[in-house]
Design a protein around this motif. Structure first.
Motif, PDB file in Angstrom:
ATOM      1  N   ALA A 395       0.838  -1.202   0.000  1.00 31.15           N
ATOM      2  CA  ALA A 395       0.000   0.000   0.000  1.00 31.15           C
ATOM      3  C   ALA A 395       0.870   1.249   0.000  1.00 31.15           C
ATOM      4  N   LEU A 396       1.931   1.230   0.814  1.00 29.23           N
ATOM      5  CA  LEU A 396       2.833   2.379   0.878  1.00 29.23           C
ATOM      6  C   LEU A 396       3.466   2.650  -0.484  1.00 29.23           C
ATOM      7  N   ILE A 397       3.963   1.588  -1.137  1.00 27.49           N
ATOM      8  CA  ILE A 397       4.643   1.785  -2.421  1.00 27.49           C
ATOM      9  C   ILE A 397       3.656   2.250  -3.484  1.00 27.49           C
ATOM     10  N   ARG A 398       2.439   1.704  -3.467  1.00 29.59           N
ATOM     11  CA  ARG A 398       1.418   2.179  -4.418  1.00 29.59           C
ATOM     12  C   ARG A 398       1.127   3.649  -4.202  1.00 29.59           C
ATOM     13  N   LEU A 399       1.022   4.053  -2.938  1.00 32.03           N
ATOM     14  CA  LEU A 399       0.776   5.463  -2.623  1.00 32.03           C
ATOM     15  C   LEU A 399       1.916   6.354  -3.115  1.00 32.03           C
ATOM     16  N   LEU A 400       3.151   5.841  -2.998  1.00 30.58           N
ATOM     17  CA  LEU A 400       4.294   6.631  -3.470  1.00 30.58           C
ATOM     18  C   LEU A 400       4.234   6.827  -4.983  1.00 30.58           C
ATOM     19  N   PHE A 401       3.886   5.787  -5.735  1.00 34.69           N
ATOM     20  CA  PHE A 401       3.723   5.960  -7.178  1.00 34.69           C
ATOM     21  C   PHE A 401       2.671   7.033  -7.461  1.00 34.69           C
ATOM     22  N   GLN A 402       1.549   6.985  -6.721  1.00 36.61           N
ATOM     23  CA  GLN A 402       0.472   7.969  -6.940  1.00 36.61           C
ATOM     24  C   GLN A 402       0.917   9.367  -6.543  1.00 36.61           C
ATOM     25  N   GLN A 403       1.558   9.460  -5.351  1.00 35.63           N
ATOM     26  CA  GLN A 403       1.926  10.774  -4.834  1.00 35.63           C
ATOM     27  C   GLN A 403       2.944  11.469  -5.734  1.00 35.63           C
ATOM     28  N   GLU A 405       3.247  10.834  -8.839  1.00 34.51           N
ATOM     29  CA  GLU A 405       2.680  10.876 -10.191  1.00 34.51           C
ATOM     30  C   GLU A 405       3.707  10.385 -11.212  1.00 34.51           C
ATOM     31  N   SER A 406       4.272   9.226 -10.895  1.00 36.20           N
ATOM     32  CA  SER A 406       5.332   8.666 -11.729  1.00 36.20           C
ATOM     33  C   SER A 406       5.132   7.158 -11.846  1.00 36.20           C
ATOM     34  N   HIS A 407       5.578   6.601 -12.961  1.00 37.32           N
ATOM     35  CA  HIS A 407       5.546   5.150 -13.126  1.00 37.32           C
ATOM     36  C   HIS A 407       6.869   4.519 -12.708  1.00 37.32           C
ATOM     37  N   ARG A 408       7.820   5.340 -12.241  1.00 39.72           N
ATOM     38  CA  ARG A 408       9.102   4.814 -11.787  1.00 39.72           C
ATOM     39  C   ARG A 408       9.377   5.318 -10.373  1.00 39.72           C
ATOM     40  N   LEU A 409       9.986   4.468  -9.562  1.00 40.36           N
ATOM     41  CA  LEU A 409      10.295   4.837  -8.183  1.00 40.36           C
ATOM     42  C   LEU A 409      11.545   4.089  -7.735  1.00 40.36           C
ATOM     43  N   VAL A 410      12.494   4.831  -7.157  1.00 43.20           N
ATOM     44  CA  VAL A 410      13.699   4.237  -6.575  1.00 43.20           C
ATOM     45  C   VAL A 410      13.496   4.128  -5.068  1.00 43.20           C
ATOM     46  N   LEU A 411      13.853   2.976  -4.515  1.00 49.75           N
ATOM     47  CA  LEU A 411      13.656   2.723  -3.089  1.00 49.75           C
ATOM     48  C   LEU A 411      14.850   1.937  -2.567  1.00 49.75           C
ATOM     49  N   CYS A 412      15.354   2.278  -1.388  1.00 47.71           N
ATOM     50  CA  CYS A 412      16.543   1.628  -0.838  1.00 47.71           C
ATOM     51  C   CYS A 412      16.157   0.518   0.142  1.00 47.71           C
ATOM     52  N   LEU A 413      16.896  -0.591   0.080  1.00 42.34           N
ATOM     53  CA  LEU A 413      16.698  -1.707   1.004  1.00 42.34           C
ATOM     54  C   LEU A 413      18.043  -2.204   1.518  1.00 42.34           C
ATOM     55  N   ASP A 414      18.024  -2.737   2.734  1.00 38.46           N
ATOM     56  CA  ASP A 414      19.198  -3.394   3.287  1.00 38.46           C
ATOM     57  C   ASP A 414      19.231  -4.834   2.776  1.00 38.46           C
ATOM     58  N   PRO A 415      20.399  -5.367   2.432  1.00 36.77           N
ATOM     59  CA  PRO A 415      20.449  -6.740   1.903  1.00 36.77           C
ATOM     60  C   PRO A 415      19.980  -7.797   2.899  1.00 36.77           C
ATOM     61  N   SER A 416      19.911  -7.456   4.192  1.00 35.15           N
ATOM     62  CA  SER A 416      19.407  -8.420   5.179  1.00 35.15           C
ATOM     63  C   SER A 416      17.906  -8.642   5.028  1.00 35.15           C
ATOM     64  N   ALA A 417      17.210  -7.728   4.330  1.00 28.80           N
ATOM     65  CA  ALA A 417      15.756  -7.822   4.171  1.00 28.80           C
ATOM     66  C   ALA A 417      15.396  -8.729   3.000  1.00 28.80           C
ATOM     67  N   LEU A 418      15.953  -9.931   2.986  1.00 29.70           N
ATOM     68  CA  LEU A 418      15.767 -10.832   1.847  1.00 29.70           C
ATOM     69  C   LEU A 418      14.295 -11.209   1.614  1.00 29.70           C
ATOM     70  N   PRO A 419      13.509 -11.520   2.669  1.00 26.82           N
ATOM     71  CA  PRO A 419      12.092 -11.834   2.426  1.00 26.82           C
ATOM     72  C   PRO A 419      11.337 -10.677   1.772  1.00 26.82           C
ATOM     73  N   LEU A 420      11.644  -9.452   2.210  1.00 23.50           N
ATOM     74  CA  LEU A 420      11.001  -8.289   1.609  1.00 23.50           C
ATOM     75  C   LEU A 420      11.409  -8.147   0.145  1.00 23.50           C
ATOM     76  N   ILE A 421      12.694  -8.345  -0.142  1.00 28.32           N
ATOM     77  CA  ILE A 421      13.184  -8.257  -1.529  1.00 28.32           C
ATOM     78  C   ILE A 421      12.504  -9.311  -2.398  1.00 28.32           C
ATOM     79  N   GLN A 422      12.409 -10.543  -1.863  1.00 30.19           N
ATOM     80  CA  GLN A 422      11.747 -11.611  -2.619  1.00 30.19           C
ATOM     81  C   GLN A 422      10.270 -11.291  -2.856  1.00 30.19           C
ATOM     82  N   ASP A 423       9.624 -10.720  -1.847  1.00 34.34           N
ATOM     83  CA  ASP A 423       8.215 -10.348  -1.981  1.00 34.34           C
ATOM     84  C   ASP A 423       8.032  -9.325  -3.097  1.00 34.34           C
ATOM     85  N   LEU A 424       8.881  -8.299  -3.121  1.00 29.76           N
ATOM     86  CA  LEU A 424       8.725  -7.231  -4.114  1.00 29.76           C
ATOM     87  C   LEU A 424       9.136  -7.692  -5.509  1.00 29.76           C
TER      88      LEU A 424
END
Length: 529
Positions: A395-403, A405-424
């Motif tokens: 929901a947060l990432i969808r809101l960021l695309f809307q806010q 008003e872009s079809h591209r978004l850069v977002l930073c993650l820590d490599p320890s967040a492997l489940p989150l990376i796999q989910d996305l």
């Protein structure tokens, strides 16, 4: 008793989309009405020049003489509104009504209908509820908005905002509301008669004490006009409602309307609506044409609020509204591209996102699932805790695309967040990874050991020395696990590669020209510790 020949001066506060502002101003003035524009002083100067140039030959458009740098929750929003109102009062003596609009608003009735509506009754339309007795404020600060002084922006100067508040609270530095003023609260979207606006401006000039008081309240655009109007106008002449239609989800976010909402919007007993999706091109075209139409009959059904609550409360899926948006398991959007910068050294990733924001014109946020201050826009409360962001990550990432008003978004993650990376990366969106490879020298590892709490100030140096090889192996293993995913869209940059080699990876990752990628790769001190 009504007003003869209503003519509206629209007070337009905006900060983006110059072409949309020009189109809106031309549409509204074509119906014989007027527009007074305040364009945010923080916005792109080139955008403002474009608007001024495009509307220079339109005698029904005026610009605020002073451009305030606006911030959410600040007095600057009221200051900007007053500036645009003063300009409109001076420039348009034939204006009978003054109507607050934003760049996200569109008409949902014809100008013919709007004029007849305003002519039918001699009154003001402004939400005005007792600040202390009503339940208008659902959560968060209430009395604290008024009895303490707020000099700092809660969104961009969070530490200063809350430290100032806590110090005033600790030392008992409360203040009183001006004795003859009953503070009221309501929506900032109002429509006031000319005589009311003139009385408000006279009040502003005469009551410097009240102006000083409101200038350091929090979120004064919900209280200033709502308080002053009932002070200068008999209550019987005020209708405590807005003429701009908006629905909020139970998560506090305004609902965005799309192409299939045209009939629903036309049936509401309002003149304008917000927010209209920037991607709802067909809806915008139809509503723009509607404003210029004549002889249109509008059967008022007012079913939108009830329909929205029914569909969302039941968790139904449909074209108008789907599930509660934070519960949805759906895609981030097939047309969207999510660009994940994965780096153990957060300062390196943040240098890169800063360069991307400056040079590549792609929205870029930092470690939104790790740090509160991550270059997030105001999202109405969704962003206030890291836990809430992670819980409602899609929901947060969808809101960021809307806010953005872009079809591209850069977002930073820590490599320890492997489940989150796999989910996305499993999403239907075009998701790409950029791994920033790093060497971890002993000094960095000692700092990392302290940051994650593996050792404290009293820990013996020999214990830390024994930890160093284990921690180094663990950090290097995180990057290897990411590579083991064999993700097709994995790119990487490293301090031991040449700027040209890193630029080639950045160009593919971001879809930017080679020269832009090279400029990013040559960012000063990019990999420095």
């Amino acid at each position: 008793m009504g007003i003869e020949m209503a003519r509206i001066a629209f007070i337009l506060l905006c900060h983006k989309d110059p072409k949309g502002v020009v189109a809106q101003a031309r549409r509204l003035t074509a119906s014989g009405d007027y527009v007074s524009i305040h364009f945010d002083g923080r916005a792109n100067p080139g955008d403002f020049d474009l608007i001024r140039e495009a509307l220079a030959d339109n005698p029904s458009v005026v610009f605020a003489q002073r451009r305030w740098k606006c911030g959410w929750g600040e007095w600057s929003l009221v200051g900007a509104t007053l500036e645009a109102v003063r300009a409109a009062v001076a420039a348009f003596p034939q204006a009978t009504h003054f109507y607050m609009l934003s760049g996200d608003c569109m008409p949902i009735k014809s100008a013919e209908h709007a004029h007849a509506f305003l002519e039918a009754e001699d009154c003001d339309y402004i939400e005005s509820f007792d600040f202390f007795e009503s339940d208008w404020i659902k959560t968060g600060f209430k009395e604290e908005r008024l009895v303490y002084r707020h000099w700092f922006n809660e969104r961009t100067q969070k530490w200063l905002f809350y430290t100032s508040y806590e110090l005033q609270k600790r030392f008992g530095l409360e203040r009183r509301v001006p004795a003859d003023i009953q503070v009221m609260i309501g929506s900032q979207w109002w429509c006031l008669r000319r005589q009311t606006v003139e009385k408000v401006l006279d009040f502003c000039a005469a009551r410097t004490d009240v102006m000083r008081f409101f200038s350091t309240t929090w979120i004064p655009d919900e209280t200033f006009f709502q308080t002053v109007v009932p002070h200068v106008v008999p209550r019987k002449e005020i209708r405590s409602r807005t003429l701009t239609y908006l629905i909020f989800t139970d998560y506090g976010m305004p609902v965005t309307f799309h192409n299939d909402h045209y009939d629903l919007l036309m049936g509401q007993n309002y003149l304008f609506a917000r927010k209209i999706s920037p991607e709802a091109i067909r809806l915008r075209e139809r509503l723009g044409a509607l404003w210029a139409a004549s002889g249109v009959h509008f059967p008022i059904s007012n079913e939108a609020g009830g329909l929205f609550r029914f569909l969302t409360a039941r968790g139904r899926i449909g074209r108008r509204f789907g599930q509660r948006f934070w519960e949805a398991e759906g895609s981030l959007g097939r047309d969207n591209t999510l660009l994940l910068v994965v780096s153990k050294k957060w300062h390196v990733a943040k240098r890169l996102t800063a360069a991307i924001r400056a040079q590549a014109a792609i929205p870029a946020v930092d470690f939104v699932f790790n740090e509160l201050d991550a270059h997030l826009p105001d999202l109405g409360g969704v962003e206030t805790t890291v836990e809430k962001r992670d819980r409602h990550r899609r929901a947060l990432i969808r809101l960021l695309f809307q806010q953005f008003e872009s079809h591209r978004l850069v977002l930073c993650l820590d490599p320890s967040a492997l489940p989150l990376i796999q989910d996305l990366t499993s999403d239907k969106a075009d998701t790409r990874l950029l791994l920033i490879d790093s060497r971890f020298d002993d000094d960095y590892l000692r700092g990392h050991i302290a940051r994650v709490g593996l050792a404290g100030s009293e820990t013996a140096s020999e214990v830390i020395e024994r930890l160093l090889p284990m921690v180094r192996a663990d950090l290097e293993h995180e990057a290897e696990r990411l590579r083991d995913l064999d993700f097709a869209a994995l790119h990487s940059i490293a301090p031991w590669r040449s700027p040209e080699q890193n630029a080639a990876q950045l160009a593919r990752f971001l879809d930017v020209p080679a020269e832009t990628a090279l400029a990013l790769a040559r960012t000063e001190y990019l990999f420095s510790d």
